[in-house]
Design a protein around this motif. Structure first.
Motif, PDB file in Angstrom:
ATOM      1  N   THR A   1       0.855  -1.027  -0.068  1.00 47.94           N
ATOM      2  CA  THR A   1      -0.020  -0.099   0.062  1.00 47.94           C
ATOM      3  C   THR A   1       0.910   1.225   0.153  1.00 47.94           C
ATOM      4  N   ARG A   2       0.578   2.148  -0.648  1.00 45.32           N
ATOM      5  CA  ARG A   2       1.356   3.534  -0.754  1.00 45.32           C
ATOM      6  C   ARG A   2       0.916   4.370   0.424  1.00 45.32           C
ATOM      7  N   LYS A   3       1.983   5.225   0.698  1.00 46.18           N
ATOM      8  CA  LYS A   3       1.588   5.808   1.982  1.00 46.18           C
ATOM      9  C   LYS A   3       0.773   7.006   1.907  1.00 46.18           C
ATOM     10  N   LYS A   4       0.665   7.637   0.490  1.00 50.44           N
ATOM     11  CA  LYS A   4      -0.302   8.705   0.290  1.00 50.44           C
ATOM     12  C   LYS A   4      -1.850   8.133   0.141  1.00 50.44           C
ATOM     13  N   ASP A   5      -1.778   6.885  -0.214  1.00 54.70           N
ATOM     14  CA  ASP A   5      -3.377   6.347  -0.187  1.00 54.70           C
ATOM     15  C   ASP A   5      -3.757   6.278   1.232  1.00 54.70           C
ATOM     16  N   ILE A   6      -2.929   5.798   2.082  1.00 54.40           N
ATOM     17  CA  ILE A   6      -3.240   5.695   3.502  1.00 54.40           C
ATOM     18  C   ILE A   6      -3.666   6.881   4.139  1.00 54.40           C
ATOM     19  N   THR A   7      -2.770   7.949   3.823  1.00 51.78           N
ATOM     20  CA  THR A   7      -2.948   9.358   4.279  1.00 51.78           C
ATOM     21  C   THR A   7      -4.382   9.684   3.851  1.00 51.78           C
ATOM     22  N   MET A   8      -4.692   9.666   2.661  1.00 55.59           N
ATOM     23  CA  MET A   8      -5.742  10.115   1.990  1.00 55.59           C
ATOM     24  C   MET A   8      -7.051   9.565   2.869  1.00 55.59           C
ATOM     25  N   PHE A   9      -6.948   8.260   2.991  1.00 61.93           N
ATOM     26  CA  PHE A   9      -8.045   7.677   3.734  1.00 61.93           C
ATOM     27  C   PHE A   9      -8.169   8.085   5.205  1.00 61.93           C
ATOM     28  N   SER A  10      -6.929   8.030   5.818  1.00 65.52           N
ATOM     29  CA  SER A  10      -6.867   8.488   7.407  1.00 65.52           C
ATOM     30  C   SER A  10      -7.404   9.859   7.499  1.00 65.52           C
ATOM     31  N   ASP A  11      -7.030  10.802   6.529  1.00 65.67           N
ATOM     32  CA  ASP A  11      -7.479  12.159   6.345  1.00 65.67           C
ATOM     33  C   ASP A  11      -9.094  12.123   6.495  1.00 65.67           C
ATOM     34  N   ILE A  12      -9.886  11.323   5.412  1.00 61.92           N
ATOM     35  CA  ILE A  12     -11.153  11.171   5.421  1.00 61.92           C
ATOM     36  C   ILE A  12     -11.898  10.808   6.512  1.00 61.92           C
ATOM     37  N   ALA A  13     -11.279   9.764   7.186  1.00 63.96           N
ATOM     38  CA  ALA A  13     -11.824   9.037   8.407  1.00 63.96           C
ATOM     39  C   ALA A  13     -11.392   9.756   9.636  1.00 63.96           C
ATOM     40  N   LYS A  14     -10.448  10.717   9.266  1.00 62.35           N
ATOM     41  CA  LYS A  14      -9.971  11.630  10.761  1.00 62.35           C
ATOM     42  C   LYS A  14      -9.489  10.844  11.816  1.00 62.35           C
ATOM     43  N   THR A  15      -8.581   9.795  11.480  1.00 56.12           N
ATOM     44  CA  THR A  15      -8.021   9.042  12.500  1.00 56.12           C
ATOM     45  C   THR A  15      -6.614   9.178  12.475  1.00 56.12           C
ATOM     46  N   GLY A  16      -5.798   9.864  11.676  1.00 55.66           N
ATOM     47  CA  GLY A  16      -4.630   9.914  11.583  1.00 55.66           C
ATOM     48  C   GLY A  16      -4.086  11.122  12.431  1.00 55.66           C
ATOM     49  N   PRO A  17      -2.744  11.444  12.189  1.00 57.76           N
ATOM     50  CA  PRO A  17      -1.639  10.301  11.978  1.00 57.76           C
ATOM     51  C   PRO A  17      -1.364   9.278  12.775  1.00 57.76           C
TER      52      PRO A  17
END
Length: 263
Positions: free
Chosen positions: A160-176
């Motif tokens: 999995t690419r990091k930017k894809d994880i960052t995108m979905f974590s921002d949508i779910a508001k669960t990151g970083p």
């Protein structure tokens, strides 16, 4: 047989849905164990399998199995290497100019067994670290799900690419997240599928290039000869098949797909 399938299907579904490496950090420490309470999942599987005091009726077990079987294939295929492989093979068939050869059943079979080959280390790790200790009574069902989920989580995270994880974590508001292991399955799964689609189309683009060149050459020759009514596809198809056979295309494609998952 029905009871065994019900237990297996229930265990796999619970593992895929709730084996979240971040749960241990977000949930409060469990209270002191209640005497004779046992593992909650163990008791649930026991009731489903008919080992409890009030086993489920046969008709209800069949209904649960049918419901799980309709969901599990999609979940399992989207969490393995199957998606990338089937897309690349479909693009390859399209690039060759073949509509139904190889047929869909053959492509699915190739993708399925190549997925088994690629996932063999992960499956072996899950079997050694989770399933065998659980079968030997050395750990409960909850611990088995957590340990098995960690192996699958590690495989998906590598692809999995990091930017894809960052995108979905921002949508779910669960990151970083502090570490990659803290990424929950709810974020990792859509990010993994998105990354697999992008990788599959990149490989498909590279596969398409040599066949497009053959089509362009054939179309140019036919136009220069004045054969405007003759379809270039019919003439270029034998040359594309000849090129694919000469370079041992199937072995090259399968080997490249398998190596694309090596990290």
């Amino acid at each position: 047989m029905v009871q065994t399938l019900a237990v297996l299907a229930a265990a796999v579904l619970v593992a895929l849905l709730f084996a979240d490496p971040a749960i241990a950090q977000t949930v409060a420490p469990p209270a002191a164990p209640v005497p004779n309470a046992g593992d909650a999942i163990d008791r649930a599987l026991g009731d489903l399998g008919g080992n409890g005091e009030a086993p489920l009726a046969l008709s209800l077990q069949v209904l649960i199995i049918m419901g799980l079987l309709s969901v599990l294939p999609g979940i399992l295929l989207m969490m393995t290497s199957f998606t990338r492989i089937i897309i690349v093979l479909s693009v390859l068939r399209q690039a060759l100019g073949l509509q139904q050869t190889p047929p869909n059943q053959v492509l699915i079979g190739l993708s399925l067994f190549l997925s088994f080959f690629i996932m063999a280390p992960t499956i072996s790790q899950i079997n050694t670290q989770a399933i065998q200790p659980y079968a030997a009574g050395q750990m409960g069902a909850t611990q088995m799900i957590e340990v098995g989920g960690q192996s699958l989580h590690a495989f998906m995270l590598k692809q999995t690419r990091k930017k894809d994880i960052t995108m979905f974590s921002d949508i779910a508001k669960t990151g970083p997240y502090a570490t990659p292991q803290d990424v929950p399955f709810s974020v990792l799964l859509p990010a993994f599928v998105t990354s697999e689609l992008k990788t599959a189309f990149q490989i498909g683009f590279l596969i398409f290039l040599p066949f497009i060149i053959i089509d362009l050459v054939v179309a140019t020759v036919l136009m220069s000869l004045g054969m405007m009514m003759l379809s270039p596809t019919i003439i270029s198809l034998p040359f594309k098949l000849l090129l694919f056979v000469l370079v041992d295309g199937w072995a090259l494609t399968m080997g490249s797909l398998a190596n694309s998952f090596v990290s």
